[in-house]
Motif scaffolding. Sequence first.
Motif, PDB file in Angstrom:
ATOM      1  N   THR A 470      49.028  31.481  39.194  1.00 44.27           N
ATOM      2  CA  THR A 470      47.589  31.675  39.347  1.00 44.27           C
ATOM      3  C   THR A 470      46.863  30.638  38.507  1.00 44.27           C
ATOM      4  O   THR A 470      47.423  30.103  37.543  1.00 44.27           O
ATOM      5  N   PRO A 474      43.258  37.493  34.805  1.00 45.58           N
ATOM      6  CA  PRO A 474      42.130  38.410  34.561  1.00 45.58           C
ATOM      7  C   PRO A 474      42.109  38.857  33.106  1.00 45.58           C
ATOM      8  O   PRO A 474      43.126  39.273  32.563  1.00 45.58           O
ATOM      9  N   THR A 485      45.254  45.573  36.279  1.00 38.97           N
ATOM     10  CA  THR A 485      44.620  44.882  37.419  1.00 38.97           C
ATOM     11  C   THR A 485      45.585  43.878  38.022  1.00 38.97           C
ATOM     12  O   THR A 485      45.698  43.747  39.238  1.00 38.97           O
ATOM     13  N   LEU A 486      46.294  43.184  37.146  1.00 38.58           N
ATOM     14  CA  LEU A 486      47.247  42.178  37.605  1.00 38.58           C
ATOM     15  C   LEU A 486      48.380  42.832  38.406  1.00 38.58           C
ATOM     16  O   LEU A 486      48.763  42.355  39.461  1.00 38.58           O
ATOM     17  N   LEU A 488      48.270  45.680  40.040  1.00 41.54           N
ATOM     18  CA  LEU A 488      47.760  46.165  41.317  1.00 41.54           C
ATOM     19  C   LEU A 488      47.616  45.023  42.311  1.00 41.54           C
ATOM     20  O   LEU A 488      47.933  45.168  43.491  1.00 41.54           O
ATOM     21  N   SER A 489      47.149  43.859  41.843  1.00 40.65           N
ATOM     22  CA  SER A 489      46.980  42.724  42.746  1.00 40.65           C
ATOM     23  C   SER A 489      48.306  42.230  43.288  1.00 40.65           C
ATOM     24  O   SER A 489      48.400  41.759  44.425  1.00 40.65           O
ATOM     25  N   ASN A 491      50.733  44.060  44.127  1.00 42.19           N
ATOM     26  CA  ASN A 491      51.225  45.001  45.136  1.00 42.19           C
ATOM     27  C   ASN A 491      50.438  44.946  46.442  1.00 42.19           C
ATOM     28  O   ASN A 491      50.778  45.636  47.391  1.00 42.19           O
ATOM     29  N   GLU A 492      49.375  44.172  46.454  1.00 42.76           N
ATOM     30  CA  GLU A 492      48.550  44.095  47.665  1.00 42.76           C
ATOM     31  C   GLU A 492      49.271  43.317  48.764  1.00 42.76           C
ATOM     32  O   GLU A 492      50.035  42.405  48.492  1.00 42.76           O
TER      33      GLU A 492
END
Length: 492
Positions: A470, A474, A485-486, A488-489, A491-492
Amino acid sequence: MNLADRLRLAAERLAGRTAVTLDGAQLTYGAMELMSARVAALLRRRGIGAGDRVAVMLPNVPEFAVVYYGVLRTGAVVVPLDPLLRKREIAAYVGDCGARLLIAWHAFAETAEAGTAGTGADCFFVVPGEFPRLLGGMAAEREIVPRSAGDTAVIHYTSGTTGRAKGIELTHANLGSNAATVSRMHALGVDDVVLGALPLYHSFGQTCSLNAAVHAGARLTLLPRFEAGRALEVIRRDGVTVFQGVPTMYIALLDHPGASDMSLLRVCVSGGAAMPLDVLRAYETRFGCPIVEGYGLSETSPVAATNRAGPGRRPGSIGWPVKDVEMKVVGEDGRELPHGQVGEIIVRGPNVMKGYWNDPAATAEVIRDGWFHTGDLGRVDGDGFFFLVDRRRDVIIRGGYTVYPREVEEVLYEHPAVRQAVVVGIPHPELGEEVAAVVTLRAPVGPDELRDFAKERMAAYKYPRRVSFTDELPMTPTGKVLKRTLGLSLNE
């Protein structure tokens, strides 16, 4: 008291009964007691005495039990190490505890010697065939050095390198009481056969398999490496009645085409990670053996709570505290929370560690007013059943093995192309969690190169299987990476 007394007592009443087996090899209780006494004599010749630390880096073989109790007989402290550790990890652990000797399996001799170089520790290698011949020439050291309940018996290391590892000091009383509790809880007896599929260097396998079996006079049949087909073969061949494992083992058994009748199993125990309810139900439906899920940490010897077999069991729960152990759920202010509210699980009892080796600050951080603060989040219902909700810390549990993100990050930072590295756990259908790294770069590099870089420097279960890049991580306003947050992103 000395934990080695448990083996002596078992040998006095069960000398001719089998204690440990590995395929065609077997040791009776009498033979194991005699060999451990000869290991003690060998250690005496090398100047090992009460309080000295002896690192043990052996796989699941009968020699592990012989060496383990032999070290304890001398009053020395066992420091169990994963045989798959790399030299930098060995150096960190051996150097931190000041071990005088590393007893390692012959197949890992090169890594063991490289890891102990410069630490002041000598190496001794266990070679099949040669080891019993060597011990046969030793006069048995029949004395078991008396130890007090609060004396350290074992130091288990958390993950970490270059001095950042923490050694968990477990006393003879910690381990003895926990083994007795496990034995009583599962009604272990002389006719039971326990499958030793859990690594004996880990507190789960060491207490619940080895020490509990010896306490009860049961037979432990070893499996050096878990593979579903092989486990099924051993279960049927040896008449296994007690199976202790982590969720990934149960998933593997369910997926194996040869898995069928296992009616000999009396009880199955799961720990190390949360057991998915669907897996539990599918396993019990297919094999007809109830899974008893428990909870604990190395710092709690390890068992703190467990479900019980029978009608009182509550699937999805970790049960309630074991004998003489107290648990409660508290808020940020340390006060106990009402039923149903989520907070930190804290534990008090004879199973709680003495502390972290030579680290009073870290000890004081987790043991406050006699309570061990686990860092795990949970809740308790109106019937007193505890439920594990999440982990406050960023620890990753991969297939039952603990991975500390910072350790992986430190290794990644050693690569010259890495500017920033963050390691998180992401859901995995079989392992529970997988290790993933998100990296920002200062020079071009591919994910395979970084993955291989870490793999060469860490035990196999630790390195990140997934490496992503990246431009910017974040961050919070205070400059901390938003790991949630990282994750969760990813797993998208």
